[in-house]
Design a protein around this motif. Structure first.
Motif, short mmCIF file in Angstrom:
data_model
loop_
_atom_site.label_atom_id
_atom_site.label_comp_id
_atom_site.label_asym_id
_atom_site.label_seq_id
_atom_site.Cartn_x
_atom_site.Cartn_y
_atom_site.Cartn_z
N PHE A 281 22.97 -3.27 -1.40
CA PHE A 281 21.54 -3.01 -1.24
C PHE A 281 21.02 -3.54 0.10
CE2 PHE A 281 22.04 -2.25 -5.66
CZ PHE A 281 21.00 -1.45 -6.07
N GLU A 282 21.88 -3.63 1.08
CA GLU A 282 21.49 -4.27 2.34
C GLU A 282 20.30 -3.59 3.02
OE1 GLU A 282 25.57 -5.58 1.38
OE2 GLU A 282 24.60 -3.60 1.46
N ALA A 283 20.34 -2.27 3.14
CA ALA A 283 19.25 -1.56 3.81
C ALA A 283 17.95 -1.70 3.02
CB ALA A 283 19.61 -0.09 3.99
N TYR A 284 18.06 -1.52 1.72
CA TYR A 284 16.90 -1.63 0.83
C TYR A 284 16.31 -3.04 0.87
CZ TYR A 284 14.37 -1.41 -3.65
OH TYR A 284 13.42 -1.45 -4.64
N ALA A 285 17.18 -4.04 0.78
CA ALA A 285 16.72 -5.43 0.76
C ALA A 285 16.06 -5.82 2.07
CB ALA A 285 17.89 -6.36 0.45
N ALA A 286 16.62 -5.36 3.19
CA ALA A 286 16.03 -5.68 4.50
C ALA A 286 14.62 -5.11 4.61
CB ALA A 286 16.91 -5.13 5.62
N ALA A 287 14.43 -3.89 4.10
CA ALA A 287 13.11 -3.27 4.15
C ALA A 287 12.13 -3.98 3.21
CB ALA A 287 13.21 -1.79 3.79
N LYS A 288 12.57 -4.29 2.00
CA LYS A 288 11.69 -4.97 1.06
C LYS A 288 11.36 -6.38 1.54
CE LYS A 288 11.07 -1.88 -2.21
NZ LYS A 288 9.74 -1.23 -2.36
N GLY A 289 12.32 -7.03 2.19
CA GLY A 289 12.03 -8.35 2.75
C GLY A 289 10.95 -8.28 3.82
N ALA A 290 11.01 -7.23 4.64
CA ALA A 290 9.97 -7.04 5.66
C ALA A 290 8.62 -6.78 5.01
CB ALA A 290 10.36 -5.89 6.57
N LEU A 291 8.61 -6.03 3.91
CA LEU A 291 7.36 -5.75 3.21
C LEU A 291 6.76 -7.03 2.61
CD1 LEU A 291 5.47 -3.42 2.44
CD2 LEU A 291 6.81 -3.14 0.34
N ILE A 292 7.62 -7.92 2.15
CA ILE A 292 7.15 -9.21 1.65
C ILE A 292 6.52 -10.02 2.78
CG2 ILE A 292 7.95 -11.46 0.79
CD1 ILE A 292 9.87 -9.88 -1.03
N GLY A 293 7.17 -10.02 3.95
CA GLY A 293 6.60 -10.71 5.10
C GLY A 293 5.24 -10.15 5.47
N LEU A 294 5.12 -8.84 5.43
CA LEU A 294 3.84 -8.19 5.72
C LEU A 294 2.78 -8.62 4.71
CD1 LEU A 294 2.37 -5.97 7.40
CD2 LEU A 294 3.12 -4.35 5.66
N THR A 295 3.15 -8.70 3.45
CA THR A 295 2.21 -9.10 2.40
C THR A 295 1.63 -10.48 2.68
OG1 THR A 295 3.39 -7.79 0.75
CG2 THR A 295 2.01 -9.60 -0.06
N VAL B 129 -4.92 -4.66 -2.14
CA VAL B 129 -3.67 -4.01 -1.77
C VAL B 129 -2.55 -4.64 -2.58
CG1 VAL B 129 -2.01 -3.54 0.08
CG2 VAL B 129 -4.47 -3.55 0.58
N VAL B 130 -1.70 -3.81 -3.17
CA VAL B 130 -0.51 -4.29 -3.85
C VAL B 130 0.69 -3.57 -3.26
CG1 VAL B 130 0.75 -4.53 -6.02
CG2 VAL B 130 -1.74 -4.78 -5.99
N ASN B 131 1.61 -4.35 -2.69
CA ASN B 131 2.85 -3.80 -2.15
C ASN B 131 3.96 -3.96 -3.18
OD1 ASN B 131 1.70 -3.20 0.42
ND2 ASN B 131 1.91 -5.35 1.00
N ILE B 132 4.68 -2.89 -3.45
CA ILE B 132 5.76 -2.96 -4.42
C ILE B 132 7.03 -3.35 -3.68
CG2 ILE B 132 7.02 -1.77 -6.23
CD1 ILE B 132 3.98 -2.29 -6.74
N ALA B 133 7.43 -4.59 -3.86
CA ALA B 133 8.61 -5.14 -3.19
C ALA B 133 9.79 -5.13 -4.16
CB ALA B 133 8.31 -6.53 -2.67
N SER B 134 10.66 -6.11 -4.06
CA SER B 134 11.85 -6.12 -4.91
C SER B 134 12.48 -7.50 -4.93
CB SER B 134 12.87 -5.10 -4.39
OG SER B 134 14.06 -5.15 -5.14
#
Length: 320
Positions: A180-194, A164-169
């Motif tokens: 980019f607050e909304a975007y960054a918050a979501a990508k941060g959560a995706l990093i935590g999930l990873t 699995v590869v998650n595309i974060a930021s």
């Protein structure tokens, strides 16, 4: 990658694969032998960002309103002898997201690789950012990835293999950017999930923080004129490597742009711990603030247990 890094017999699903980065991921995996489910909803929830009034070139603006992009990628793969099927599911809907894995299993018999690439970019100023903006961004980036993985991971666990590869930021993972607050918050959560998934039954889960010349980057006004190739295609080989069976790392983050790949790690400074083990007062913290924020002796924890073993006792902190 050299030519022997192939994916013959493997089946991949790539979300948001009708354009930009996702398209290049799907094309490269297919070119190297994988059968691919190309997922793209076509007209995404942030389509309004891509009008010409926002500075986007007319050809990008026109393409943003098309719904047949997934099938076009499939046609390109099939035309070169590859195998692929199109899927237009909205990954923020759990029932629709399940069809991505179902299509892989129905068409090709299994699912080995998931690249969670689909996303939306909402860049309203914080004062104008609504709850709906936050919920939408989270629904696509985080819940969308979870919706796919909830169906894919049981298949991977039964077959004892998966990538699995998650595309974060960089936003949300390394350095924040105003707007980019909304975007960054979501990508941060995706990093935590990873960092919390994978690690068993030969399932490896990693994240890529890409830098490429995509329509989202063009809309954000970010331009670099240093002569370096920043095409979306340049990001695809490192993603493909993380999808390969020979790549065994998991829970890692990699920044990818142009001709570079760099692992991103979380490092912990030596800090300060009272030798007696007594709780610190506000005055203690103020008095030792220089030590607390000093970064000359950081270490990178190998995992949670390493962090707890080396950090939560006076003796181990003092020893370092």
């Amino acid at each position: 990658m050299t030519d022997h890094q192939r994916f013959d017999g493997r089946v991949a699903a790539v979300s948001g694969a009708g354009r930009g980065l996702g398209r290049e991921f799907a094309l490269l995996l297919a070119a190297r032998g994988a059968a691919v489910v190309v997922n793209d909803i076509g007209v995404s929830a942030d389509v309004d960002r891509y009008d010409t009034d926002g500075g986007v070139p007319p050809e990008v603006s026109a393409d943003a309103g098309r719904r047949d992009v997934a099938q076009e990628v499939v046609d390109a793969i099939v035309a070169t002898g590859g195998r692929a099927v199109a899927n237009t599911a909205d990954i923020s809907d759990p029932a629709q997201a399940r069809t991505i894995v179902d299509d892989a299993v129905t068409a090709f018999g299994r699912i080995d690789i998931v690249v969670n690439n689909a996303g939306v970019v909402i860049t309203h100023p914080l004062a104008e950012l609504s709850t709906a903006d936050l919920q939408l961004t989270h629904a696509v980036h985080v819940l969308g990835a979870l919706n796919i993985l909830r169906t894919a991971l049981p298949h991977m666990q039964r077959q004892g293999y998966g990538r699995v590869v998650n595309i974060a930021s960089v936003e949300g993972g390394v350095i924040g950017s105003p707007g980019f607050e909304a975007y960054a918050a979501a990508k941060g959560a995706l990093i935590g999930l990873t960092r919390h998934l994978g690690g068993s039954a030969d399932i490896r889960v990693n994240a890529v923080l890409p830098g490429g010349r995509t329509r989202a980057a063009m809309r954000s006004g970010r331009k670099r004129n240093d002569g370096v190739e920043r095409s979306a295609a340049a990001v695809a080989p490192p993603v493909a490597w993380l999808c390969h069976e020979a790549c065994e790392v998991t829970g890692r983050l990699f920044a990818v742009s142009a001709a570079s790949v760099r692992q991103i790690t979380t490092r912990v400074a030596a800090g300060y711990c009272d030798p007696s083990g007594a709780p610190l007062s506000v005055e203690d913290i103020a008095a030792h603030w220089g030590e607390i924020t000093e970064r000359t002796e950081p270490w990178t924890p190998e995992g949670l247990e390493d962090f707890l073993d080396r950090w939560n006792t006076v003796d181990t902190v003092a020893a370092r």
